[in-house]
Motif scaffolding. Structure first.
Motif, PDB file in Angstrom:
ATOM      1  N   THR A  95       0.809  -1.219   0.000  1.00  0.00           N
ATOM      2  CA  THR A  95       0.000   0.000   0.000  1.00  0.00           C
ATOM      3  C   THR A  95       0.841   1.268   0.000  1.00  0.00           C
ATOM      4  OG1 THR A  95      -0.172  -0.109   2.420  1.00  0.00           O
ATOM      5  CG2 THR A  95      -1.945  -1.135   1.124  1.00  0.00           C
ATOM      6  N   SER A  96       2.095   1.180   0.438  1.00  0.00           N
ATOM      7  CA  SER A  96       2.953   2.362   0.453  1.00  0.00           C
ATOM      8  C   SER A  96       3.635   2.619  -0.887  1.00  0.00           C
ATOM      9  CB  SER A  96       4.031   2.216   1.541  1.00  0.00           C
ATOM     10  OG  SER A  96       4.842   1.061   1.292  1.00  0.00           O
ATOM     11  N   ASN A 128      -6.519   3.226  -3.801  1.00  0.00           N
ATOM     12  CA  ASN A 128      -5.529   3.851  -2.936  1.00  0.00           C
ATOM     13  C   ASN A 128      -6.293   4.782  -2.001  1.00  0.00           C
ATOM     14  OD1 ASN A 128      -3.611   5.771  -1.873  1.00  0.00           O
ATOM     15  ND2 ASN A 128      -2.177   5.097  -3.453  1.00  0.00           N
ATOM     16  N   LYS A 129      -6.448   4.373  -0.750  1.00  0.00           N
ATOM     17  CA  LYS A 129      -7.287   5.114   0.183  1.00  0.00           C
ATOM     18  C   LYS A 129      -6.689   6.480   0.510  1.00  0.00           C
ATOM     19  CE  LYS A 129     -10.117   1.621   0.559  1.00  0.00           C
ATOM     20  NZ  LYS A 129     -11.430   1.668  -0.129  1.00  0.00           N
ATOM     21  N   GLU A 130      -5.377   6.555   0.546  1.00  0.00           N
ATOM     22  CA  GLU A 130      -4.735   7.830   0.869  1.00  0.00           C
ATOM     23  C   GLU A 130      -4.991   8.859  -0.225  1.00  0.00           C
ATOM     24  OE1 GLU A 130      -0.229   9.602   1.582  1.00  0.00           O
ATOM     25  OE2 GLU A 130      -0.606   7.455   1.835  1.00  0.00           O
ATOM     26  N   LYS A 131      -4.921   8.411  -1.493  1.00  0.00           N
ATOM     27  CA  LYS A 131      -5.115   9.327  -2.619  1.00  0.00           C
ATOM     28  C   LYS A 131      -6.546   9.306  -3.144  1.00  0.00           C
ATOM     29  CE  LYS A 131      -0.269   8.842  -3.972  1.00  0.00           C
ATOM     30  NZ  LYS A 131       0.681   8.376  -5.006  1.00  0.00           N
ATOM     31  N   ASN A 132      -7.363   8.416  -2.578  1.00  0.00           N
ATOM     32  CA  ASN A 132      -8.778   8.356  -2.908  1.00  0.00           C
ATOM     33  C   ASN A 132      -9.005   8.126  -4.401  1.00  0.00           C
ATOM     34  OD1 ASN A 132     -11.480   8.394  -2.059  1.00  0.00           O
ATOM     35  ND2 ASN A 132     -11.723  10.504  -2.747  1.00  0.00           N
TER      36      ASN A 132
END
Length: 212
Positions: A95-96, A128-132
């Motif tokens: 995920t990173s 990608n939850k961070e970048k939606n």
């Protein structure tokens, strides 16, 4: 034509999906899906390598976790007779990683209607939850993909750039989850790449991983 989505079963499905990729290429006569070498590469190189990403030494546990994560994210569609009709998968199961959120859609030409369902699966499970967002790929001649985008009127699907692939141009498409995004704001982030990976898996360890 009735179909169902099920979870990926590595022991039986890895080779079946290889066959599916070969058969669908023969049907279409040009690239729409991955070729079998990229399917092999994603499982047997990218996943174990990224599992050891940033490690000074071989990280077998990290590699195994990345392989399991890759396997757990694959979605498989079958028809009533058990034939594979579609597959959704990722290539970077960490995920990173900057390319996490890139999603690939392997489709049977007689089941193009599954594409909307496959996009929904990707958005729900592989974003990608961070970048939606998710990032999808389609060749410029992939009429089913572009007709589907036009038919749904989904403003969250944006063509960002053209990239060369095997002598044909392909289009990189962004699907932001839950909000509209500006092309200019996202282009560099989506198309960016980082190099200089550290660590990796020594050959002996790699054999240990793939012979489990």
């Amino acid at each position: 034509m009735k179909t169902k989505l099920r979870t990926y079963k590595p022991e039986q499905d890895f080779d079946r999906i290889r066959d599916f990729l070969m058969e669908t290429y023969q049907m279409s006569g040009r690239l729409i899906n991955w070729r079998i070498e990229r399917w092999n590469y994603a499982r047997y190189f990218v996943a174990p390598f990224l599992g050891a990403y940033g490690s000074e030494h071989s990280n077998v546990e990290g590699s195994q976790q990345a392989i399991r994560f890759w396997e757990d994210t694959v979605g498989v569609w079958e028809n009533g007779t058990g034939e594979i009709t579609g597959v959704v998968n990722i290539e970077h199961p960490v995920t990173s990683h900057p390319d996490f959120g890139e999603v690939f859609f392997q489709r049977h030409p007689q089941y193009e209607f599954l594409l909307d369902e496959m996009l929904d699966y990707a958005e729900e499970n592989l974003a990608n939850k961070e970048k939606n967002r998710i990032v999808a790929f389609a060749y410029d001649y992939d009429g089913a993909f572009h007709r589907g985008r036009s038919r749904t009127g989904d403003a969250r699907l944006l063509i960002l750039d053209a990239v060369g692939a095997g002598g044909e141009s392909s289009l990189r498409v962004l699907r932001a989850t839950g909000r509209a995004v500006a092309q200019s704001d996202e282009r560099d982030a989506v198309l960016g790449r980082r190099s200089g990976h550290r660590g990796g898996v020594r050959l002996a360890r790699y054999r240990e991983l793939v012979s489990r």
